[in-house]
Design a protein around this motif. Structure first.
Motif, short mmCIF file in Angstrom:
data_model
loop_
_atom_site.label_atom_id
_atom_site.label_comp_id
_atom_site.label_asym_id
_atom_site.label_seq_id
_atom_site.Cartn_x
_atom_site.Cartn_y
_atom_site.Cartn_z
N ALA A 88 4.36 -17.29 -6.82
CA ALA A 88 4.27 -15.92 -7.32
C ALA A 88 5.49 -15.13 -6.85
N SER A 89 5.86 -14.13 -7.64
CA SER A 89 6.96 -13.26 -7.24
C SER A 89 6.45 -12.24 -6.21
N ILE A 90 7.38 -11.61 -5.52
CA ILE A 90 7.00 -10.56 -4.56
C ILE A 90 6.23 -9.46 -5.28
N THR A 91 6.68 -9.10 -6.46
CA THR A 91 6.02 -8.04 -7.23
C THR A 91 4.59 -8.42 -7.55
N GLU A 92 4.37 -9.65 -8.00
CA GLU A 92 3.01 -10.11 -8.34
C GLU A 92 2.11 -10.09 -7.09
N ILE A 93 2.65 -10.54 -5.99
CA ILE A 93 1.88 -10.58 -4.74
C ILE A 93 1.52 -9.18 -4.27
N VAL A 94 2.49 -8.27 -4.26
CA VAL A 94 2.24 -6.90 -3.80
C VAL A 94 1.23 -6.21 -4.70
N LYS A 95 1.35 -6.37 -6.02
CA LYS A 95 0.39 -5.74 -6.93
C LYS A 95 -1.02 -6.26 -6.69
N ALA A 96 -1.16 -7.58 -6.58
CA ALA A 96 -2.48 -8.17 -6.34
C ALA A 96 -3.02 -7.73 -4.98
N PHE A 97 -2.17 -7.71 -3.96
CA PHE A 97 -2.57 -7.31 -2.62
C PHE A 97 -3.09 -5.88 -2.62
N ASN A 98 -2.35 -4.99 -3.26
CA ASN A 98 -2.72 -3.58 -3.25
C ASN A 98 -3.98 -3.29 -4.06
N LYS A 99 -4.32 -4.14 -5.01
CA LYS A 99 -5.55 -3.97 -5.79
C LYS A 99 -6.75 -4.65 -5.14
N ALA A 100 -6.51 -5.54 -4.21
CA ALA A 100 -7.58 -6.38 -3.64
C ALA A 100 -8.55 -5.61 -2.77
N ASN A 101 -8.08 -4.60 -2.08
CA ASN A 101 -8.91 -3.95 -1.09
C ASN A 101 -8.39 -2.53 -0.88
N LYS A 102 -9.28 -1.58 -0.81
CA LYS A 102 -8.86 -0.18 -0.67
C LYS A 102 -8.45 0.18 0.76
N ASN A 103 -8.68 -0.73 1.71
CA ASN A 103 -8.37 -0.42 3.11
C ASN A 103 -6.95 -0.77 3.53
N TYR A 104 -6.28 -1.64 2.77
CA TYR A 104 -4.94 -2.11 3.14
C TYR A 104 -3.99 -1.99 1.97
#
Length: 179
Positions: A88-104
């Motif tokens: 995955a690209s950095i952009t894909e990872i960051v987008k998925a990470f930021n949508k995964a959980n409202k705490n982080y």
């Protein structure tokens, strides 16, 4: 003769003081780089095999950080554009990470790729902050690092990745922040 003895004694004391100082500094530096390893290949081996999903370090990162099922992390990255069995690209990872959980969330990254990057020990000593998690990007690979609290033995750190990750150089790091 007595003057020479006192001079020699003074030099020995200074030498021993310098040696003790150097030993103390080396102990502090070695203490701040202590870390354990959580082997993610072993943890998700069955999921990787069942889904025939090689090259899945980004999936393992999300699944382990958020303590979710591998398949759920896979779908999150797929929704952001990751193709099956591809990195995955950095952009894909960051987008998925930021949508995964409202705490982080992740909203900044630091490029340390000059001179082929930095080692984990150097990162812990010179960049890492106490009680902070980081996404670490290495050439063709991604892991996360939990930097813990300072104890009498130094920072208590845990690397979530593979055994060989300890020797790879970090080229980009992203601090994980709490909302």
């Amino acid at each position: 003769m007595e003057k020479q003895f006192k001079l020699l004694e003074s030099l020995i004391i200074k030498f021993m003081t310098v040696l003790m100082f150097l030993f103390a500094v080396s102990q502090v530096n070695s203490q701040t780089t202590r870390f354990g390893l959580v082997e993610l290949n072993d943890r998700y081996e069955q999921d990787i095999y069942q889904m025939n999903d090689n090259n899945s370090c980004s999936v393992r990162l999300l699944a382990s950080f958020f303590n979710i099922e591998y398949s759920e992390a896979y779908k999150m990255l797929e929704a952001e554009g990751r193709e099956h069995a591809q990195g995955a690209s950095i952009t894909e990872i960051v987008k998925a990470f930021n949508k995964a959980n409202k705490n982080y969330f992740v909203n900044e990254f630091y490029d340390v790729s000059e001179n082929k990057g930095i080692g984990l020990k150097y990162f812990l000593t010179n960049y890492a902050s106490e009680n902070t998690d980081y996404i670490l990007i290495m050439k063709g690979h991604i892991v996360w690092l939990k930097v813990g609290e300072m104890s009498k033995k130094g920072l208590l750190n845990t690397l979530y990745g593979n055994d060989k990750d300890r020797g790879k150089n970090i080229i980009v790091y992203l601090p994980i922040k709490k909302r």
